[in-house]
Scaffold this active site. Sequence first.
Site, short mmCIF file in Angstrom:
data_model
loop_
_atom_site.label_atom_id
_atom_site.label_comp_id
_atom_site.label_asym_id
_atom_site.label_seq_id
_atom_site.Cartn_x
_atom_site.Cartn_y
_atom_site.Cartn_z
N GLN B 223 0.83 -1.20 0.00
CA GLN B 223 0.00 0.00 0.00
C GLN B 223 0.87 1.26 0.00
O GLN B 223 0.35 2.36 -0.10
CB GLN B 223 -0.91 0.00 1.24
CG GLN B 223 -1.86 -1.19 1.30
CD GLN B 223 -2.70 -1.29 2.56
OE1 GLN B 223 -2.86 -2.37 3.10
NE2 GLN B 223 -3.26 -0.19 3.03
N ARG B 373 -8.99 -1.78 7.99
CA ARG B 373 -9.87 -0.70 7.51
C ARG B 373 -10.18 0.31 8.62
O ARG B 373 -11.33 0.61 8.90
CB ARG B 373 -11.16 -1.31 6.97
CG ARG B 373 -11.86 -0.43 5.95
CD ARG B 373 -12.92 -1.24 5.23
NE ARG B 373 -13.61 -0.44 4.23
CZ ARG B 373 -14.21 -0.97 3.17
NH1 ARG B 373 -14.22 -2.27 2.97
NH2 ARG B 373 -14.84 -0.20 2.31
N CYS B 374 -9.13 0.78 9.25
CA CYS B 374 -9.32 1.69 10.37
C CYS B 374 -8.13 2.64 10.43
O CYS B 374 -7.02 2.29 10.07
CB CYS B 374 -9.41 0.88 11.65
SG CYS B 374 -8.93 1.76 13.13
N GLU B 743 -13.01 4.11 5.96
CA GLU B 743 -12.97 3.33 7.18
C GLU B 743 -14.02 3.71 8.20
O GLU B 743 -14.24 2.98 9.17
CB GLU B 743 -11.58 3.47 7.79
CG GLU B 743 -10.54 2.94 6.86
CD GLU B 743 -9.17 3.48 7.14
OE1 GLU B 743 -8.22 2.99 6.53
OE2 GLU B 743 -9.05 4.39 7.94
#
Lengths: 166, 789
Positions: B223, B373-374, B743
Amino acid sequence: MKKQITVTVNGEQHTVEVETRTLLVHTIREQLRLTGTHIGCDTSSCGACTVLLDGKSIKSCTVLSIQADGKEISTVEGLAKDGLHPLQEGFKENHGLHCGFCTPGMLMRAVELLEKNPNPTEEEIRWGISGNLCRCTGYNNIVKAIQYAGAKMRGEETPSTEPEFV
Amino acid sequence: MIRCKTSKEISGMGHSMKRKEDDRFLQGKGNYVDDIQLPGMLHMDIVRSPYAYAKIKSINTEAALAVPGVIAVVTGKDLEQYNLHWMPTLMSDTQMVLPTDTVMYQSQEVAAVIATDRYAARDGREAVMVEYEPMKAVVDPYKALEPDAPVLRSDKEGKTDNHIWHWEVGDKDATEKLFNEADVVVKEQMHIPRIHVSSIETCGCVADYDKVENHLTMYMTTQAPHAIRTVIALVAGHVGLTEEKVRVISPDIGGGFGGKVPVYPGYVIAIAVSFLVGKPVKWVEDRSENLQADSFARDYHITAEMAGTKEGKILGTRFKILADHGYTDAAANPSKFPTGLFSIGTGSYDYGTAYMEADAVYTNKPPGGVAYRCSFRVTEAVHAIERITDRFAMEVGKDPAQLRMENFIKKEDFPWKSPTGWEYDSGDYHAGLKLAMDTVEYDKLRVEQAEKRKNGELMGIGISTFTEIVGAGPSKDFDILGIKMFDSAEIRVHPTGKAIARFGTKSQGQGHETTYAQIIAEELGIPAAHIQIEEGDTDTAPYGLGTYASRSTPTAGAAAAVAARKLRDKAKKIAAYLLEVSEEDLEWEPGKFFVKGAPEKVKTIQELVFAAYTNHPQGMEAGFEATHYYDPPNLTFPSGAYICVVDIDKETFEIKVRRFVAIDDCGNIINPMIVQGQVHGGLTQGLAPAMYEELIYDEDGNILNGTLMDYLVPTAVESPSWETGHTVTPSPHHPIGAKGVGESPTVGAPPAIANAIVDALSPYGITHMDIPITPYKIWKTLKAKGVIE
């Protein structure tokens, strides 16, 4: 041990030599170089490798290549002859994909689902794709995409693709 | 309704433009790491430890090397010769690439087998004989802190315990005084369990070292490709791999969610082997390896307390955390934030006193601490504040919606300074909750619930009204290993008015190829369809810190807008020159400059770009390109109001999410279709830990659910039909007023679900349940309470 098999993939006949233990997904991806079919797990749980074998959706990570000898295989690459298949169009119009990794398997599963049940309810779609995991979309739009494709394939007006924001 | 400034043809902000990246994904033409097949490529497989804690007595590679196709087996001792057996983590701890003497968790990498194809590599893996001497594993983080616990990191000189660090924020004394004197104090012990991102694509790479050119191309599921290139150069510069000789390519990524931020040992071994043998080496882990060894998320034990008045006014909060980090601190946080942005945990409420502290501890579990996803531990924080707020409402006998409405920070009080030091940029929490309540018909539901309770039926309504913190981050505080957390955009418009733009971020499904084009279209009036977006190749893209923690729109999206505005300024100069007027006489509307009061005197952006190459004013630089590195002045603070309705079967305790209404506020919306899609996906990843997912270890450190057969990623059947909506409170400091959204739903959904379930069970004296809440857990809890036999 090696063995020669002949398979018809997306309408094209191929004769390839495989080890008897080679999984069908590896033959499709690495020998036939059709990399649209993906591998997402090692327990037949995720469905990213779903293809059609003689018209039936199967997880190609759980089938040996030699079991496919003499059979017909359809992968995502062969889904549309020209442009997009109604399912592909449905996924695009309804934002039914994010990262795209589960998408080919979802599409191939949905092909058989709509063939057997051309006008499925939401619940039937949800159960119908429950062997295919998606981590990105939350499934709402995949359901809509399949409903859209169903309507299109039945020759009916397709439902709105506008986001359902309050 | 979202109003658009541009036409559909231009498709700037607010248009639900269909995604530009979809055609290749839909036709099987995506290009993921495992699709890359290079001539002469070797395959790598990894031998992993069956024990959570053991001495390695010997590794016998003889049988493995005899397997046809196997060409090498790499062990820690081999890497030690090059000082590559350990590597630094993002949190400046150390992690083994391959062990030389001790394994610290089950499924840890022990040796790597290199072979000519993947089957031979797997055969070789099975043939490597490792002799272990198992030791008693330390699994429980509380026990790890006991004085007689074995010191796990004996490799660290002078280390006498398993404590990693202590962190605190807020006013400890004032908080203690407040809690001693408050009318009402509530307290709950919570565990936010260890979970796994489990993106459908696992992690992998192809390391391709060219001996002749002394050049490494690293195709990698990352990423953050630019940061990876720098890290490779810093670690391997001494063997000649200086930064210009390293190219990191992050091709299409099959989901990230934070799990593709860290550097895993497999990547490093693949590079080392490719460097030594001069051939490309592919390593792609399988799902079980991914679940068992790659970075986990969460695993915070939180003691949460809230103090307030009998009337229901919140006065203060106190959170104490024990963070289980596994055997090393390999969390993916900005360097100065060991608990990430947990300090957002004072939430959406107007009070001035808070104290939070955390201690991190080593155990014999895999390292990690990634997002799922945070945004950097925000989910843990939001769970604590939203659960304890409900607990407080229960204590003072107030409806949880009413209590929230009475305690929210008011719209006019922004920018608002939180007791832990953040400056919230904007928000309208009352409007969000009101819209959610109206949509779900809250009052009617409470009436229905009261009726059902008379018959002993279990219906619950749960609320979560969270404040997120995304867009890391301002350079004064935010860096990763010293590199500031700006991000970048470079726009190049060709003579015919079509453009290519490159970014330092990397989409993993977020739709950057569409939304970035829309931002540029908004600013320049060039149709988004004619703006090609590229990311992920460090040779071509400008430097940036990558995509995670919902930072792309707040940082790179802002960079796109600013770079485009630089170009618009240049276009204005050219327009003034061509129209023979001064710049002040010109007016802009999307796609053209015209003379004020004389709209027929007009130059389109396409004409102006063409002139930049063919007829630019003397003294002006030719061409039409701009770059911007955006250093955000603040983070952005999205918010949401979620309401969940559950029905629980009286006999089986099966939990059915009947309705879930999510109202999100992410500021100005670039593409409503994509925002809604992000919310759907995030909600399912909020449902997952609330009801299904947890990595479970036994007392010996064996993972009990390390495959997708027993680690329960929700299918379309478990996932409800989400109902979504939005309010719009633009960020005042962001160039396009946007905030970031990917998120928010994962952060906000778990407490809404937990609150709904606890609400359903509250008549039986239940005040809290740890997630994941399963039918079995409800049965056990009710049984312990004596409610059922």
